[in-house]
Write a protein that holds these residues in place. Structure first.
Motif, short mmCIF file in Angstrom:
data_model
loop_
_atom_site.label_atom_id
_atom_site.label_comp_id
_atom_site.label_asym_id
_atom_site.label_seq_id
_atom_site.Cartn_x
_atom_site.Cartn_y
_atom_site.Cartn_z
N TYR A 67 1.13 -0.99 -0.26
CA TYR A 67 0.43 -0.09 -0.47
C TYR A 67 0.93 0.82 0.04
O TYR A 67 1.37 0.96 1.47
N PHE A 101 0.30 5.47 -0.31
CA PHE A 101 -0.55 6.35 -0.32
C PHE A 101 -0.18 8.37 -0.35
O PHE A 101 1.16 8.08 -0.30
N TYR A 151 -8.17 -0.46 14.63
CA TYR A 151 -7.03 -0.22 14.44
C TYR A 151 -6.87 1.45 15.30
O TYR A 151 -7.40 2.37 14.10
N PHE A 184 -4.30 4.99 16.38
CA PHE A 184 -3.17 5.53 16.01
C PHE A 184 -2.73 6.46 16.90
O PHE A 184 -3.58 7.37 16.57
N ARG A 188 0.64 2.20 19.56
CA ARG A 188 -0.93 1.82 18.41
C ARG A 188 -1.86 0.88 19.36
O ARG A 188 -1.26 0.12 19.88
N GLU A 246 -5.07 -2.30 19.24
CA GLU A 246 -6.40 -3.19 18.23
C GLU A 246 -7.44 -3.14 19.37
O GLU A 246 -6.78 -3.70 20.32
N ARG A 294 -7.78 3.40 11.66
CA ARG A 294 -7.44 2.55 10.72
C ARG A 294 -8.57 1.59 10.94
O ARG A 294 -8.44 1.06 12.47
N ARG A 330 -9.81 -5.67 5.13
CA ARG A 330 -8.87 -5.56 4.33
C ARG A 330 -9.38 -4.38 3.13
O ARG A 330 -10.67 -4.52 2.61
N GLY A 331 -8.60 -3.89 2.67
CA GLY A 331 -8.82 -3.37 1.17
C GLY A 331 -9.14 -1.57 1.92
O GLY A 331 -8.92 -0.66 1.13
N ASN A 332 -9.35 -1.53 3.34
CA ASN A 332 -9.67 -0.35 3.46
C ASN A 332 -8.30 0.16 3.98
O ASN A 332 -8.35 -0.08 5.61
N GLU A 333 -7.01 0.16 4.36
CA GLU A 333 -6.01 0.08 4.79
C GLU A 333 -6.03 1.85 5.13
O GLU A 333 -4.62 2.18 6.07
N LYS A 334 -7.03 2.82 4.88
CA LYS A 334 -5.93 4.28 4.76
C LYS A 334 -6.31 4.56 6.14
O LYS A 334 -7.25 4.18 6.99
N LEU A 335 -6.08 5.93 6.64
CA LEU A 335 -5.67 5.88 8.21
C LEU A 335 -6.58 7.41 8.21
O LEU A 335 -6.82 8.61 6.89
N PHE A 366 -7.31 10.42 10.41
CA PHE A 366 -6.75 11.16 10.85
C PHE A 366 -7.47 12.65 11.88
O PHE A 366 -9.16 13.47 11.10
#
Lengths: 113, 116
Positions: A31, A33, B33, B35, B50, B52, B95, B99-104, B106
């Motif tokens: 990934y 970004f 998650y 952070f 971080r 969980e 986050r 799966r496939g949604n890895e963006k943060l 903020f």
């Protein structure tokens, strides 16, 4: 050295010009970004990529174009720069899964006059 | 869509004292998650800690610890024995675990000043 590298670190350009910000990572992370950081907004996602040749829009994609022909590179292009795109731009990468954090480049400060 | 709120734009603390930075978030997901990132004047984004969501135990990293309250959707950062090098902007981020949604996503950040 392993890591994520952005270039240039600073850039000044004029409205209407095309600008490309470069991002290179050596971890082979899936990934990548692009974020922009503006006062009062924190970091906002522009585009992201899950793998080579796979990209998707984030929160603020208008006016930007990305490509990812190789896993390690993820350039961001402003096709016709506007003053509202003056910002600090961060590239980040991460592996998939678990609680993998994103690793950030040092940012590019872009000023559009 | 998820949102992250940091209601304290600025905080200050005496050196060697303890300070807590607040963060709340909104999500309909059960697994995710959280952070905290630190951004010193050098502009680098440095991961501080971080958490969980499926873990009840609060994460700790040396002088940094979190108070994670899942039901309240709260994720505060406690810095003990504050040092001059802790002066920075601090960002809370969310986050998804999908799966496939890895963006943060903020928050807007809290600027922490350390008073000598």
């Amino acid at each position: 050295d392993a890591g994520i590298t952005q270039s240039p670190r600073y850039k000044i350009t004029e409205t209407g010009r095309q600008v490309t910000l470069m991002c290179h990572q050596t971890w082979s992370h899936s990934y990548m970004f692009w974020y922009r950081q503006d006062l009062g907004h924190g970091l906002r996602l522009i585009y992201y990529s899950a793998a080579a040749d796979i990209t998707d829009k984030g929160e603020v994609p208008d006016g930007y174009v990305v490509s990812r022909s190789k896993t390690e590179n993820f350039p961001l292009t402003l096709e016709s720069a506007t003053r509202s795109q003056t910002s600090v731009y961060f590239c980040a990468s991460s592996d998939w899964g678990g609680n993998q954090p994103q690793h950030f480049g040092d940012g590019t400060r872009l000023s559009i006059l | 869509a998820q949102t992250v709120t940091q209601s304290q734009p600025e905080m200050s603390v005496q050196e060697a004292e303890t300070v807590t930075l607040s963060c709340t978030y909104d999500t309909s997901e059960s697994d995710y998650y959280l952070f905290w990132y630190k951004q010193p004047p050098s502009r680098q984004m440095i991961l501080v800690i971080r958490q969980e969501a499926y873990k009840q135990q609060n994460a700790t990293e040396n002088r940094f610890s979190v108070n994670f309250q899942k039901a309240a959707k709260s994720f505060s950062l406690k810095i003990s024995d504050s040092q001059l090098g802790d002066a920075a902007m601090y960002f809370c981020a969310y986050r998804s675990a999908l799966r496939g949604n890895e963006k943060l996503t903020f928050g807007t950040g809290t600027r922490l000043t350390i008073i000598p």
